[in-house]
Design a protein around this motif. Sequence first.
Motif, mmCIF file in Angstrom:
data_model
loop_
_atom_site.group_PDB
_atom_site.id
_atom_site.type_symbol
_atom_site.label_atom_id
_atom_site.label_comp_id
_atom_site.label_asym_id
_atom_site.label_seq_id
_atom_site.Cartn_x
_atom_site.Cartn_y
_atom_site.Cartn_z
ATOM 1 N N GLU A 43 0.737 -1.143 -0.146
ATOM 2 C CA GLU A 43 0.026 -0.049 -0.069
ATOM 3 C C GLU A 43 0.896 1.144 0.083
ATOM 4 N N GLN A 44 0.533 2.122 -0.846
ATOM 5 C CA GLN A 44 1.357 3.456 -1.139
ATOM 6 C C GLN A 44 1.242 4.284 0.143
ATOM 7 N N HIS A 45 0.017 4.341 0.848
ATOM 8 C CA HIS A 45 -0.100 5.176 1.827
ATOM 9 C C HIS A 45 0.461 4.672 3.424
ATOM 10 N N CYS A 46 1.044 3.633 3.262
ATOM 11 C CA CYS A 46 1.508 2.878 4.703
ATOM 12 C C CYS A 46 3.071 2.728 4.840
ATOM 13 N N GLU A 47 3.696 2.906 5.777
ATOM 14 C CA GLU A 47 4.996 2.559 6.414
ATOM 15 C C GLU A 47 5.005 1.595 7.305
ATOM 16 N N VAL A 48 5.339 0.491 7.165
ATOM 17 C CA VAL A 48 5.264 -0.906 7.933
ATOM 18 C C VAL A 48 6.554 -1.152 8.843
ATOM 19 N N TYR A 49 6.455 -1.032 9.817
ATOM 20 C CA TYR A 49 7.511 -1.744 10.690
ATOM 21 C C TYR A 49 7.215 -2.872 11.559
ATOM 22 N N GLU A 50 8.344 -3.536 11.866
ATOM 23 C CA GLU A 50 7.990 -4.568 12.662
ATOM 24 C C GLU A 50 8.984 -4.556 13.911
ATOM 25 N N TYR A 51 8.568 -4.700 15.243
ATOM 26 C CA TYR A 51 9.469 -4.737 16.182
ATOM 27 C C TYR A 51 9.576 -6.005 17.035
ATOM 28 N N GLY A 52 10.527 -6.188 17.938
ATOM 29 C CA GLY A 52 10.493 -7.208 18.659
ATOM 30 C C GLY A 52 9.248 -7.375 19.780
ATOM 31 N N CYS A 53 9.141 -5.947 20.195
ATOM 32 C CA CYS A 53 7.804 -5.763 21.198
ATOM 33 C C CYS A 53 7.674 -4.338 21.056
ATOM 34 N N LEU A 54 6.253 -4.226 21.225
ATOM 35 C CA LEU A 54 5.531 -2.920 21.163
ATOM 36 C C LEU A 54 4.987 -2.459 22.676
ATOM 37 N N THR A 55 5.800 -3.179 23.841
ATOM 38 C CA THR A 55 5.333 -2.948 24.833
ATOM 39 C C THR A 55 3.863 -3.188 25.252
ATOM 40 N N GLY A 56 3.117 -3.917 24.838
ATOM 41 C CA GLY A 56 1.845 -4.045 24.714
ATOM 42 C C GLY A 56 1.456 -4.895 26.053
ATOM 43 N N CYS A 57 2.438 -5.316 26.650
ATOM 44 C CA CYS A 57 2.512 -6.143 27.820
ATOM 45 C C CYS A 57 1.516 -7.227 27.731
ATOM 46 N N GLY A 58 1.764 -8.168 26.833
ATOM 47 C CA GLY A 58 0.846 -9.419 26.519
ATOM 48 C C GLY A 58 -0.019 -9.342 25.530
ATOM 49 N N MET A 59 -0.256 -8.379 24.996
ATOM 50 C CA MET A 59 -1.544 -8.173 23.985
ATOM 51 C C MET A 59 -1.082 -9.145 22.762
ATOM 52 N N CYS A 60 0.171 -9.198 22.375
ATOM 53 C CA CYS A 60 0.531 -9.854 21.164
ATOM 54 C C CYS A 60 0.225 -11.459 21.306
ATOM 55 N N TYR A 61 -0.023 -11.919 22.650
ATOM 56 C CA TYR A 61 -0.569 -13.243 22.885
ATOM 57 C C TYR A 61 -1.881 -13.409 22.918
ATOM 58 N N MET A 62 -2.841 -12.498 23.030
ATOM 59 C CA MET A 62 -4.216 -12.498 22.984
ATOM 60 C C MET A 62 -4.941 -12.465 21.825
ATOM 61 N N SER A 63 -4.581 -11.489 20.596
ATOM 62 C CA SER A 63 -5.092 -11.180 19.434
ATOM 63 C C SER A 63 -4.436 -10.487 18.496
ATOM 64 N N PRO A 64 -4.617 -10.596 17.321
ATOM 65 C CA PRO A 64 -4.032 -9.928 16.261
ATOM 66 C C PRO A 64 -4.090 -8.306 16.490
ATOM 67 N N TYR A 65 -3.011 -7.673 16.471
ATOM 68 C CA TYR A 65 -3.053 -6.182 16.669
ATOM 69 C C TYR A 65 -1.991 -5.497 16.039
ATOM 70 N N CYS A 66 -1.854 -3.972 16.057
ATOM 71 C CA CYS A 66 -1.011 -3.368 15.570
ATOM 72 C C CYS A 66 -1.001 -1.835 16.294
ATOM 73 N N LEU A 67 -0.221 -1.089 15.902
ATOM 74 C CA LEU A 67 -0.392 0.249 16.292
ATOM 75 C C LEU A 67 -0.433 1.072 15.105
ATOM 76 N N LEU A 68 -1.335 1.841 14.649
ATOM 77 C CA LEU A 68 -1.636 2.635 13.438
ATOM 78 C C LEU A 68 -1.669 4.034 13.851
ATOM 79 N N ASP A 69 -0.366 4.820 13.453
ATOM 80 C CA ASP A 69 -0.107 6.113 13.934
ATOM 81 C C ASP A 69 -0.150 6.089 15.411
ATOM 82 N N GLY A 70 0.263 5.272 16.124
ATOM 83 C CA GLY A 70 0.571 5.175 17.410
ATOM 84 C C GLY A 70 -0.797 5.039 18.310
ATOM 85 N N GLU A 71 -1.771 4.692 17.645
ATOM 86 C CA GLU A 71 -3.078 3.981 18.281
ATOM 87 C C GLU A 71 -3.299 2.416 18.220
ATOM 88 N N THR A 72 -3.622 1.837 19.276
ATOM 89 C CA THR A 72 -3.837 0.425 19.020
ATOM 90 C C THR A 72 -5.063 -0.053 18.213
#
Length: 80
Positions: free
Chosen positions: A26-55
């Motif tokens: 997508e031309q309108h997206c910059e995508v980054y992957e990090y080892g941790c987004l400091t979501g404190c376990g969110m990554c084990y509960m459901s698919p998620y991301c941060l979009l412009d800093g918002e969960t």
Amino acid sequence: MKHIVEFCANNAAFGTDQIMNRLKEEQHCEVYEYGCLTGCGMCYMSPYCLLDGETVEAETAEGLYRRIIELIAEMDGNAE
């Protein structure tokens, strides 16, 4: 305007790695992957991301992709 979409590498078990690859096309997206987004376990509960800093969460990776695209359209004033 490019939107920043950030993913947690630990969340890939939900299929977010495939969503990352789709969003990179997508031309309108910059995508980054990090080892941790400091979501404190969110990554084990459901698919998620941060979009412009918002969960953003969904029940499935495909649902997350649709929600991201929907939110970007709303932010850009192109809501369908």
